[in-house]
Design an enzyme around this catalytic site. Structure first.
Site, mmCIF file in Angstrom:
data_model
loop_
_atom_site.group_PDB
_atom_site.id
_atom_site.type_symbol
_atom_site.label_atom_id
_atom_site.label_comp_id
_atom_site.label_asym_id
_atom_site.label_seq_id
_atom_site.Cartn_x
_atom_site.Cartn_y
_atom_site.Cartn_z
ATOM 1 N N LYS A 128 0.860 -1.148 -0.086
ATOM 2 C CA LYS A 128 0.107 -0.113 0.033
ATOM 3 C C LYS A 128 0.922 1.410 0.086
ATOM 4 O O LYS A 128 0.371 2.241 -0.483
ATOM 5 C CB LYS A 128 -0.954 0.160 1.242
ATOM 6 C CG LYS A 128 -0.518 -0.528 2.532
ATOM 7 C CD LYS A 128 -0.993 -1.575 3.085
ATOM 8 C CE LYS A 128 0.097 -2.249 3.883
ATOM 9 N NZ LYS A 128 -0.305 -3.143 4.555
ATOM 10 N N LYS A 163 -4.740 2.730 3.013
ATOM 11 C CA LYS A 163 -5.629 2.129 2.223
ATOM 12 C C LYS A 163 -6.908 3.070 1.882
ATOM 13 O O LYS A 163 -7.355 2.712 0.769
ATOM 14 C CB LYS A 163 -6.156 0.929 3.134
ATOM 15 C CG LYS A 163 -4.995 -0.163 3.335
ATOM 16 C CD LYS A 163 -5.153 -1.023 4.571
ATOM 17 C CE LYS A 163 -3.972 -1.883 4.757
ATOM 18 N NZ LYS A 163 -4.388 -2.658 6.223
HETATM 19 N N1 HSE Z 1 -0.366 -4.532 9.024
HETATM 20 C C1 HSE Z 1 -1.741 -4.847 8.061
HETATM 21 C C2 HSE Z 1 -3.051 -4.725 9.117
HETATM 22 C C3 HSE Z 1 -1.593 -5.684 7.293
HETATM 23 O O1 HSE Z 1 -2.844 -4.894 10.075
HETATM 24 O O2 HSE Z 1 -3.900 -4.613 8.447
HETATM 25 C C4 HSE Z 1 -2.461 -5.799 5.972
HETATM 26 O O3 HSE Z 1 -2.207 -4.894 5.487
#
Ligand code: HSE
Length: 381
Positions: free
Chosen positions: A87, A187
């Site tokens: 991302k 995201k």
């Molecule tokens: N570290 C991220 C989370 C992994 O905990 O959502 C998935 O993108």
């Protein structure tokens, strides 16, 4: 189609394992760090992959910007399809990489970068073709959801649940991005780009859960709320709003039922109405499954999910607002538009009147500049 993999961490190992059993796909070489090439399929030089005419697609699961950007560019230039779970990379240079893929007539897909096993961006991209997207958002970080759920349901403390989340492979190598809300922010940036053709690059607000205490949890549980880390985005005039913040949701909200490392991604479309998708948002196989789904899409002919001419914009969070829960030293409570206040031992717990996201986050930044210890969360109305 033979698929090479860049990176052999938690997700890379899951992808390799799934490729061994997937229909229409087979594993190729795996790029690892020098010294880690302890098997014949492991290579340390990217040209062993970009120069191999039998490799059709490259999966990038290294994380971070460099060397991922350079190697993805090299793979695209060599005419390989690229699928990434990164991302940070897509939030930083997704439009340029997607344009390069278009030029070369190959795919650049990144479903696994948002929502782990939840087919969020995949469905969002499909919906944009026939409907108008009005809002995007949800619980987009599995690590913090796991932590919040454990703190609230079993009264566990912050340090203990963070360690558990790391051991379970949910957290990033450096979990700062998870707990600060930056991972969820990246995201929602991607979701805005896919849904609204605008990649918000500035003017974004994110607040994480690092300052949450067991006493906060007790207080908002007494008010009938559950805390979740929620991201929201939507169009405003020529730009978008996009932010991430801890959010107190009532027992009736779908977000309240999201447990462990699960994500809940939602979007509202003009004709379809509310679409809600729930599933595991982090972890080896949930994330690897999203990579494999993208590879199947490549085989079926899907090429890009980042819209053409996706513009970078400055987000505007001055038009959306709601009440907030704020815990801060009593002496600073006067800086907030208080609706209800309870004070004990010099600590004020305030429910504010409706405040815009921009005003609230800016006020808390000013309070912290003055040395105040603050936790705040939006309240879902
Ligand atoms: N570290 C991220 C989370 C992994 O905990 O959502 C998935 O993108």
């Amino acid at each position: 189609m033979k698929v090479a993999v860049l990176g052999f961490g938690t997700v890379g190992q899951g992808v390799y394992e799934m490729l061994r059993h997937a229909r229409g796909l087979e594993p190729g070489a795996v790029l690892v760090r020098p010294g880690k090439d302890d098997a014949a399929y492991k290579v340390t030089d990217i040209t062993a992959i970009t120069g191999d005419p039998t490799v059709g697609a490259v999966v990038e699961v290294l994380g971070g910007i460099e060397p991922a950007r350079t190697w993805v560019e090299q793979a695209l230039l060599a005419g390989k399809h690229v699928v990434t779970a990164n991302k940070a990379l897509v939030a930083e240079c997704g439009p340029e990489l997607a344009n390069l893929a278009r030029e070369k007539g190959v795919a650049f897909l990144f479903s696994a970068a948002c929502g782990g096993g939840v087919p969020f961006l995949h469905n969002l991209a499909l919906s944009t073709q026939s409907d108008e997207i009005l809002t995007v958002g949800g619980i987009l970080n599995g690590t913090t959801n796991y932590m919040l759920d454990a703190m609230q349901s079993r009264g566990a403390d912050y340090a203990e649940v963070l360690k558990d989340a790391q051991q379970l492979g949910y957290a990033e190598a450096d979990p700062t991005a998870d707990v600060s809300g930056l991972d969820a922010l990246r995201k929602i940036m991607l979701a805005c780009a896919v849904a609204f053709e605008k990649l918000p690059a500035q003017g974004l607000y994110n607040e994480g859960i690092q300052n949450l205490t067991a006493a906060d949890v007790k207080h908002f549980q007494s008010l009938g709320y559950t805390c979740r880390l929620v991201a929201k985005g939507g169009p405003v005039a020529d730009t978008v709003f996009a932010f991430v913040e801890p959010t107190l949701v009532p027992a009736s909200a779908a977000e309240c039922a999201v447990k462990d490392n699960y994500n809940l991604a939602r979007y509202e479309a003009k004709c379809a109405g509310d679409i809600v998708l729930m599933g595991q948002g982090a972890g080896r196989f949930p994330t690897a499954s999203a990579v494999l789904r993208d590879l199947s899409d490549v085989v079926s002919g899907q090429r890009v999910m980042m819209p053409e001419n996706c513009a970078r914009v400055t987000a505007d969070c001055s038009g959306c607002g709601h009440p907030y829960y704020v815990r801060l030293p009593e002496a600073f409570a006067g800086m907030l538009p208080c609706d209800k206040v309870t004070v004990a031992d010099g600590v004020a717990r305030v429910i504010t009147k409706s405040v815009t996201v921009k005003e609230m986050h800016d006020t808390v930044a000013a309070l912290r500049d003055k040395g105040a210890q603050v936790f705040f969360a939006g309240i879902e109305e």
